[in-house]
Design an enzyme around this catalytic site. Structure first.
Site, PDB file in Angstrom:
ATOM      1  N   HIS A 725      10.514 -34.636 -70.063  1.00 19.35           N
ATOM      2  CA  HIS A 725      11.330 -33.795 -69.607  1.00 19.35           C
ATOM      3  C   HIS A 725      11.071 -33.862 -67.542  1.00 19.35           C
ATOM      4  CE1 HIS A 725       7.804 -31.970 -69.749  1.00 19.35           C
ATOM      5  NE2 HIS A 725       7.896 -31.245 -68.258  1.00 19.35           N
ATOM      6  N   ASP A 727      11.097 -32.576 -63.810  1.00 21.77           N
ATOM      7  CA  ASP A 727      10.500 -31.156 -63.599  1.00 21.77           C
ATOM      8  C   ASP A 727      11.432 -30.147 -62.704  1.00 21.77           C
ATOM      9  OD1 ASP A 727       8.542 -30.644 -65.815  1.00 21.77           O
ATOM     10  OD2 ASP A 727       6.865 -31.438 -64.149  1.00 21.77           O
ATOM     11  N   HIS A 777       8.495 -37.151 -68.022  1.00 20.82           N
ATOM     12  CA  HIS A 777       6.962 -37.148 -68.465  1.00 20.82           C
ATOM     13  C   HIS A 777       7.389 -36.323 -69.746  1.00 20.82           C
ATOM     14  CE1 HIS A 777       7.483 -34.522 -65.480  1.00 20.82           C
ATOM     15  NE2 HIS A 777       6.196 -33.287 -66.526  1.00 20.82           N
ATOM     16  N   ARG A 787      -5.898 -26.342 -76.061  1.00 25.74           N
ATOM     17  CA  ARG A 787      -5.356 -26.772 -74.523  1.00 25.74           C
ATOM     18  C   ARG A 787      -4.652 -25.856 -73.666  1.00 25.74           C
ATOM     19  NH1 ARG A 787      -1.802 -31.934 -72.275  1.00 25.74           N
ATOM     20  NH2 ARG A 787      -2.857 -32.114 -69.817  1.00 25.74           N
TER      21      ARG A 787
END
Length: 796
Positions: A725, A727, A777, A787
């Site tokens: 995607h 941002d 990314h 995480r």
């Protein structure tokens, strides 16, 4: 001869005086000459005739017989004072006398004081009785000049030569200090000679004269030790026959004696020729003997910080090294009881407690008294105790279950030292004090004062732990030098009326001058104000009129314990606790506005500054910059805060938290806005991210604004990865909040256009990369563990 016969001669007499030549015998005065003659008139009771006496400050004499009189040498001046005990004020007086090489004779040493309590009654007759006894030995010393003065509230501002020059120019045998306030009996006001220029009333706190004439005065004493000395001298002065026979006058323009009561607005501090002087700006005179009579002790202490030569603009603090001690020469360090007070919820408390263990002082010489009023902090106290008990053998903890008031707790802490004969010092430290200098305790002890505090201030503000002056009702007033002291423009040891938060008191002082148990209670004052007022032992009312026996408590003298503040070193700062909200899990996270320095110390990576000094910025992929930003503590607390909140979004497309209610590429996250951290986070971006942005994207000035700020949670059970995607930002930051290999395996970020992956993110480090167009990314899958990352889409 009637008035009409005298009157025509008056202009001629004045003209003759004006036309007289300069009299070189008198020498130049240190003060500005007046162009107007002083006229003192009185009416003799026996003749009811008005007599005029004129003189000029320019140095002209009254009569031929006084011309070229012999100058009295400095070694013929004897200063006499009375002190049945030695207080801080007495030592200051003697120090100023020593500076000018005065010869001082102290009467009453070792005697019990029987001259009245000085609080609710008149008194002081013991001083006259002692003078009567000693002056018999000097009755025939016509060449001797005697200066009597108080000592507990007096300092010398000039030397013997100046005193004698001014005394001889008075052309009288005895000169008393003058006062604008009549004491002790204002019914005597009409009996005083009328004074057209200057102060009218006698003050017995200081007088100077030839020994035989002073002896003639004091030999008339036949009263008791607790009778009033000033009333005795007053009755002699207001008797026209006695006044004329002894040749007494008052120092109407404060050339020699300056009484401060009623003259606060007249006297200012002046720096001239590298020295400090107290100057009477009403009469343009430089008084030599400064008397902080009545409720003016605090003003005298202010002058005493400079006069006679305590601090100058050229030399700075000249007394800071006087009477100090060197701890390095001692085999055994003094024993210190540290009183710690946690009286309200306080940010960064674990760090404060740990600082106590990092003080550069032998732990075997320390004892701890801790009062914690807050249940909220009990967990912090327990953690600290488990560490401290291995280093400090005596730790007394008084918790919230005792339900002590702040005053009761502080009395208990001080008593913990007072009752211990081996306690050499009591070091009070409130929890809102951040000591950044490990040597603070040593520095204060070496300064060797009864009470001394290190200067601590609030970051970026003039708020500090001392006041330089008090208002008439006893609260804060800004002294002339307050800002210069706080900002370090004047450096030294300062005698102040109020200090709080952190201070050191000698154990010997607690067991002598300050041996009362209830030191932190007085009237309705806060405990710190009560402590300082009890140490000064002064009422806070301003005297508005001549005191009477009923109102004499207004003039209660100080106990004599001086309180000092030192700004000779950097000691630390004060926290702001007023708006500390404890409704969150980790409440310090919200302190970026109230306590920005402490927030930065706790939450910003210690290597952050190296970004700018050592170019500590890596570029693992094209236009992807990697740099340290968060501390371990920041990462842990942010994760724990989010987990405590617990309302993770679940990675669903439908999201009511965002505009439009639909997220195309959803993550399992919690927005900063949901835990009320949004404003803190945006400020963090402007303060710490924006400077890095300008460094790596030269010429781009970010607005530091972001609509979406959130913490993402990746785990195999919920959301393992994130599809490719762009941002919705100009640039994005992505901060790793935990450790790969320890907390999770896998994960990372891949920039598809460049076929570049970052698979080992460092905890507390941030990626910064463009958001739109160039940097498609994806989030790589987490294999196991959880995480956490913090993300902001900046400048959308």
């Amino acid at each position: 001869m009637g008035w009409c016969a005298v009157k025509p001669r008056l202009p001629l007499l004045l003209l003759a005086l004006v036309l007289q030549p300069w009299d070189s015998c008198l020498g130049a005065d240190s003060e500005k000459p007046s162009s107007t003659p002083t006229v003192i008139s009185y009416t003799a009771a026996s003749t009811r005739r008005t007599v005029w006496r004129t003189s000029r400050l320019s140095g002209r004499t009254l009569s031929c017989q006084n011309r070229c009189r012999k100058t009295v040498q400095a070694d013929k001046l004897l200063v006499i004072t009375v002190a049945t005990k030695e207080s801080d004020g007495f030592h200051r007086f003697m120090q100023s006398a020593k500076y000018f090489n005065y010869t001082v004779k102290v009467l009453g040493q070792g005697e019990e004081w029987r001259g009245g309590d000085g609080v609710n009654t008149i008194g002081g007759g013991q001083k006259v009785r002692l003078m009567k006894e000693v002056m018999e030995h000097y009755a025939n010393r016509e060449d001797l000049v005697v200066l009597f003065t108080e000592c507990f509230d007096v300092i010398f501002a000039g030397g013997p030569e100046e005193v004698l020059r001014k005394f001889q120019k008075s052309n009288h045998k005895v000169v008393f200090a003058a006062d604008g306030i009549l004491w002790p009996d204002k019914r005597l006001a009409d009996k005083y000679p009328v004074v057209h220029i200057g102060k009218r009333y006698l003050n017995s706190g200081g007088f100077i004269g030839y020994a035989p004439y002073i002896n003639r005065i004091v030999q008339q004493w036949n009263l008791q030790d607790n009778d009033d000395d000033q009333l005795f001298y007053t009755k002699i002065y207001i008797d026209p026959l006695k006044r004329a026979a002894i040749n007494i006058t008052l120092d109407h323009k404060c050339k020699i004696f300056q009484t401060l009561n009623g003259a606060v607005d007249e006297v200012v501090l002046k720096f001239e020729n590298g020295k400090a002087r107290a100057k009477n700006v009403f009469y343009e005179t430089l008084p030599v003997v400064i008397n902080g009579n009545g409720p003016t002790k605090i003003l005298l202490n202010y002058f005493g910080n400079y006069v006679p030569n305590a601090w100058t603009q050229d030399s700075g603090c000249t007394l800071c090294e006087v009477d100090t001690v060197d701890l390095s020469t001692l085999d055994i360090y003094p024993n210190v009881t540290i009183g710690v007070f946690i009286e309200q919820p306080t940010p960064f408390l674990p760090r404060f407690l740990d600082t106590l263990l990092t003080l550069d002082y032998p732990k075997e010489a320390l004892k701890l008294f801790i009062h914690n009023k807050e249940v909220y902090h009990e967990k912090d106290i327990k953690v600290f105790f488990d560490k401290a008990k291995h280093e400090i053998t005596t730790i007394k903890i008084v918790g919230p279950e005792e339900d002590l008031s702040q005053a009761e707790a502080r009395n208990m802490g001080m008593d913990f030292c007072r009752q211990d004969a081996n306690c050499d010092y009591y070091f009070n430290v409130d929890a809102d004090v951040v000591l950044t200098n490990p040597r603070t305790l040593k520095i204060l002890i070496e300064q060797n004062r009864k009470i001394i505090a290190p200067l601590v201030t609030r970051h970026g503000k003039l708020w500090s732990n001392f006041w330089g002056a008090l208002s008439p009702d006893g609260y804060y007033a800004r002294s002339e030098d307050y800002v210069d002291i706080v900002q370090g423009n004047r450096v030294g040891i300062w005698n102040v009326p109020y200090m709080a938060n952190v201070y050191l008191i000698k154990g010997k002082t607690l067991r002598s001058e300050m041996n009362e148990r209830n030191y932190f209670v007085r009237d309705k004052l806060d405990p710190d104000m009560a402590l300082c007022r009890n140490a000064r032992e002064m009422t806070l009312q301003r005297e508005k009129d001549s005191p009477t026996p009923e109102t004499f408590q207004m003039l209660s003298p100080p106990k004599g314990v001086f309180m000092y503040i030192s700004n000779r070193h950097e000691f630390g700062r004060l926290l702001s606790t007023a708006n500390y909200n404890i409704s969150h899990y980790h409440n310090d996270l919200w302190q970026i506005f109230e306590n920005p320095v402490d927030w930065k110390e706790k939450y910003i990576n210690r290597d952050y500054s190296k970004i700018f000094t050592e170019n500590l910025v890596e570029q693992p992929c094209p236009d992807v910059f990697w740099f340290p930003i968060f501390s371990e503590k920041a990462c842990d607390e942010l994760v724990e805060e989010m987990e405590h909140y617990g309302q993770w979004s679940g990675g669903k497309h439908h999201d009511s938290r965002i505009s439009g209610g639909y997220e195309n590429v959803p993550t399992d996250d919690i927005h900063m806005k949901q835990i009320d951290l949004e404003n803190v986070w945006l400020h963090f971006i402007r303060e710490f991210i924006a400077p890095v942005t300008l460094k790596v994207f030269a010429g781009y000035y970010t607005k530091g604004f972001a609509l979406l700020n959130f913490v993402v949670k990746y785990s195999p059970e919920r959301q393992r990865s994130l599809r490719p995607h762009h941002d919705a930002s100009t640039f994005t930051i992505n901060i790793a909040l935990n450790n790969v290999g320890e907390d999770f395996q896998g994960g990372g970020c891949k920039f598809l256009r460049y076929n570049c992956s970052i698979e080992s993110p460092r905890k507390g480090w941030s990626f910064m990369h463009p958001g739109r167009l160039t940097h498609l990314h994806e989030g790589l899958p987490v294999k196991n563990g959880t995480r956490y990352i913090a993300v902001s889409f900046i400048d959308p």
